[in-house]
Enzyme design. Structure first.
Site, PDB file in Angstrom:
ATOM      1  N   HIS A   1     -17.616  22.613 -14.999  1.00 54.74           N
ATOM      2  CA  HIS A   1     -17.982  21.791 -16.163  1.00 54.74           C
ATOM      3  C   HIS A   1     -16.789  21.668 -17.118  1.00 54.74           C
ATOM      4  CE1 HIS A   1     -20.204  20.081 -19.506  1.00 54.74           C
ATOM      5  NE2 HIS A   1     -19.804  21.073 -20.274  1.00 54.74           N
TER       6      HIS A   1
ATOM      7  N   ASP B   1     -23.951  29.557 -27.746  1.00 58.33           N
ATOM      8  CA  ASP B   1     -23.771  28.766 -26.534  1.00 58.33           C
ATOM      9  C   ASP B   1     -22.368  29.011 -25.987  1.00 58.33           C
ATOM     10  OD1 ASP B   1     -24.493  27.013 -24.524  1.00 58.33           O
ATOM     11  OD2 ASP B   1     -23.889  25.228 -25.649  1.00 58.33           O
TER      12      ASP B   1
ATOM     13  N   LYS C   1     -25.214  18.578 -31.393  1.00 60.40           N
ATOM     14  CA  LYS C   1     -25.866  19.620 -30.592  1.00 60.40           C
ATOM     15  C   LYS C   1     -27.080  20.222 -31.293  1.00 60.40           C
ATOM     16  CE  LYS C   1     -22.750  20.177 -27.273  1.00 60.40           C
ATOM     17  NZ  LYS C   1     -23.065  20.194 -25.848  1.00 60.40           N
TER      18      LYS C   1
ATOM     19  N   THR D   1     -23.105  24.480 -19.792  1.00 61.97           N
ATOM     20  CA  THR D   1     -23.527  23.595 -18.715  1.00 61.97           C
ATOM     21  C   THR D   1     -23.068  24.129 -17.366  1.00 61.97           C
ATOM     22  OG1 THR D   1     -23.222  21.808 -20.270  1.00 61.97           O
ATOM     23  CG2 THR D   1     -23.488  21.188 -17.962  1.00 61.97           C
TER      24      THR D   1
ATOM     25  N   GLU E   1     -28.537  24.457 -18.381  1.00 58.14           N
ATOM     26  CA  GLU E   1     -28.022  25.800 -18.683  1.00 58.14           C
ATOM     27  C   GLU E   1     -29.119  26.827 -18.413  1.00 58.14           C
ATOM     28  OE1 GLU E   1     -25.891  26.283 -22.354  1.00 58.14           O
ATOM     29  OE2 GLU E   1     -25.353  24.154 -22.489  1.00 58.14           O
TER      30      GLU E   1
ATOM     31  N   ASP F   1     -29.692  22.177 -23.197  1.00 57.54           N
ATOM     32  CA  ASP F   1     -28.950  22.068 -24.451  1.00 57.54           C
ATOM     33  C   ASP F   1     -28.648  20.596 -24.721  1.00 57.54           C
ATOM     34  OD1 ASP F   1     -27.606  22.953 -26.699  1.00 57.54           O
ATOM     35  OD2 ASP F   1     -25.703  23.126 -25.635  1.00 57.54           O
TER      36      ASP F   1
ATOM     37  N   GLU G   1     -27.988  19.140 -21.050  1.00 58.33           N
ATOM     38  CA  GLU G   1     -27.052  20.068 -20.418  1.00 58.33           C
ATOM     39  C   GLU G   1     -27.878  21.114 -19.685  1.00 58.33           C
ATOM     40  OE1 GLU G   1     -24.261  21.483 -23.419  1.00 58.33           O
ATOM     41  OE2 GLU G   1     -22.908  19.821 -22.958  1.00 58.33           O
TER      42      GLU G   1
ATOM     43  N   TYR H   1     -16.438  16.535 -33.709  1.00 58.08           N
ATOM     44  CA  TYR H   1     -16.165  17.893 -33.237  1.00 58.08           C
ATOM     45  C   TYR H   1     -14.794  18.460 -33.617  1.00 58.08           C
ATOM     46  CZ  TYR H   1     -13.098  16.976 -29.193  1.00 58.08           C
ATOM     47  OH  TYR H   1     -12.046  16.666 -28.386  1.00 58.08           O
TER      48      TYR H   1
ATOM     49  N   TYR I   1     -19.556  28.452 -22.623  1.00 63.47           N
ATOM     50  CA  TYR I   1     -18.930  27.279 -21.976  1.00 63.47           C
ATOM     51  C   TYR I   1     -18.284  27.825 -20.714  1.00 63.47           C
ATOM     52  CZ  TYR I   1     -16.069  22.930 -22.180  1.00 63.47           C
ATOM     53  OH  TYR I   1     -15.468  21.707 -21.955  1.00 63.47           O
TER      54      TYR I   1
HETATM   55 CA    CA Z   1     -24.047  23.561 -24.162  1.00 57.94          CA
END
Ligand code: CA
Length: 410
Positions: free
Chosen positions: A128, A121, A247, A343, A195, A227, A193, A238, A123
């Site tokens: 975003h 994934d 996630k 996203t 995507e 997502d 999310e 995190y 970013y």
């Molecule tokens: Ca994501």
């Protein structure tokens, strides 16, 4: 002259011809394509000899995932797509004698189109990343120092990727309320999310890198990608290694893989990248795509509200940069690997690709058509994502990825 009925504005026009895995009432999975409101059974089509000139083993269309078909390579898979287009344009096509090759979407179940060995994934939407940075850190310093130098990403979980139509139980985990000690329970900040994801169509060897100019040859096609994210679990877990259980519980994908060749007409120029990127991330030509995206929220027993209108062209980093970066260290990729965009948010409030942004971290309210309000998602809400490219009357789309949220299991 197209001899099959295709509704105006269908995502599945003659220009599309995506590939997917379906099963009929007998439950047997096989490869099909979708044309308008018909699914064309490619196993039966192949048995009529339509693809004999390509020397394909017809049994490949009996596969329960697209990986063996994709591994034939783009010269073959593109020829299959082109042959189907020619046949649908050919008034004397043999397929006209076999109406049972065409099945109504209501009579089939769609499955995951590929066996996904690895999922990454990214970013890569600046808006975003800016929004999240502004919310959690500092609006004046929202992007972290690395963001404009490399496409930030992480390795996700492939086992929990589900096809459209499979419902999702609210995830449970550790949540830390304010200054108190962490507690265990269902997520109270469940989010989607918006995507898109591309699927690897040609493997690479360990120790080698794929350049931006080679990357397109390694990408088979794309799907819509939701997502799912549990913001409260994510927030506590995190640091310092990034996303994990907030996630990994699920991501949903649309069932039809739209090929990069079908999307080529939607290519547009990307944003000017400033600062200039390192040579291995530089590219030539256009690799952004004008694909309009929508997110619908439907509460139980009610009607849908479109809560976001976004576009895939808003990406800062494009697919060829993402793949070049992914492999620059010698990491190999395999057929069926899925790489999600991150996203996709635009600059306007109505173009944000998550509830986190639409409700600005739970501070604002999202109003629905039926009078209900949301900050995050509630049990029995259904999230549907739509996407299509359209230019000069030509339309190629993805259909939808739809998932209903069920209460957490006991
Ligand atoms: Ca994501």
């Amino acid at each position: 002259m197209v001899w099959i009925d295709i509704p105006d504005h269908s995502d599945f026009s003659i220009h599309n011809i995506p590939f997917g895995i379906f099963s009929g009432p007998d439950g047997r999975k096989r490869i099909g394509t979708r044309i308008g409101d018909h699914i064309l059974d490619l196993e039966k089509t192949a048995s009529l000899g339509l693809f004999d000139h390509l020397s394909i083993d017809p049994d490949i269309f009996k596969s329960t995932v697209l990986n063996p078909f994709i591994s034939l390579g783009k010269p073959i898979t593109n020829s299959v797509r082109t042959k189907i287009q020619e046949t649908i344009n050919d008034e004397s096509s043999i397929l006209k004698d076999y109406p049972r090759l065409f099945i109504s979407p209501g009579e089939v179940t769609m499955h995951l189109p590929v066996e996904i060995k690895d999922y990454t994934d990214f970013y890569s939407s600046e808006n975003h990343a800016y929004n999240v940075g502004a919310m959690f850190r500092d609006p004046d310093n929202a992007l972290l120092p690395n963001w404009k130098y490399l496409p930030v990403g992480y390795h996700g979980r492939a086992s929990s990727i589900i096809p459209s139509g499979i419902n999702l139980h609210r995830p449970k985990g550790q949540i830390k309320p304010g200054d108190g000690a962490p507690v265990y329970g269902p997520s109270r900040r469940l989010d989607f999310e918006l995507e898109m994801a591309f699927i690897i169509g040609k493997k690479s060897e360990l120790g080698t890198s794929i350049s931006t100019s080679e990357a397109e040859d390694h990408i088979f096609g794309m799907v819509l990608f939701n997502d799912w994210s549990a913001r409260d679990i994510q927030k506590w877990e995190y640091v310092p290694l990034g996303p994990f259980l907030g996630k990994s519980f699920a991501s949903s994908v649309s069932p039809w893989i739209v090929t990069m060749e079908a999307l080529a007409f939607a290519k547009v120029e990307g944003p000017k990248q400033d600062p200039e990127v390192l040579p291995y991330l530089q590219y030539s030509g256009n690799h952004h795509y004008d694909i309009s995206l929508q997110v619908g929220l439907t509460p139980r027993g009610s009607r849908e509200t479109i809560i976001s209108h976004s576009n895939y062209k808003y990406m800062y980093w494009n697919t060829v940069q993402q793949l070049a970066h992914h492999t620059v260290n010698g990491c190999n990729v395999n057929i069926g690997d899925m790489m999600a965009s991150g996203t996709i948010s635009g600059t306007e409030k109505g173009s944000y690709g998550s509830m986190l942004e639409l409700s600005w971290g739970g501070k604002k309210t999202v109003h629905l058509k039926d009078g209900q309000e949301r900050k995050f998602l509630e049990d029995y809400d259904t999230i549907t994502m739509y996407g299509h490219a359209e230019r000069e009357g030509k339309r190629v789309g993805f259909g939808a990825v739809r998932t209903q949220i069920l209460p957490a299991t006991e």
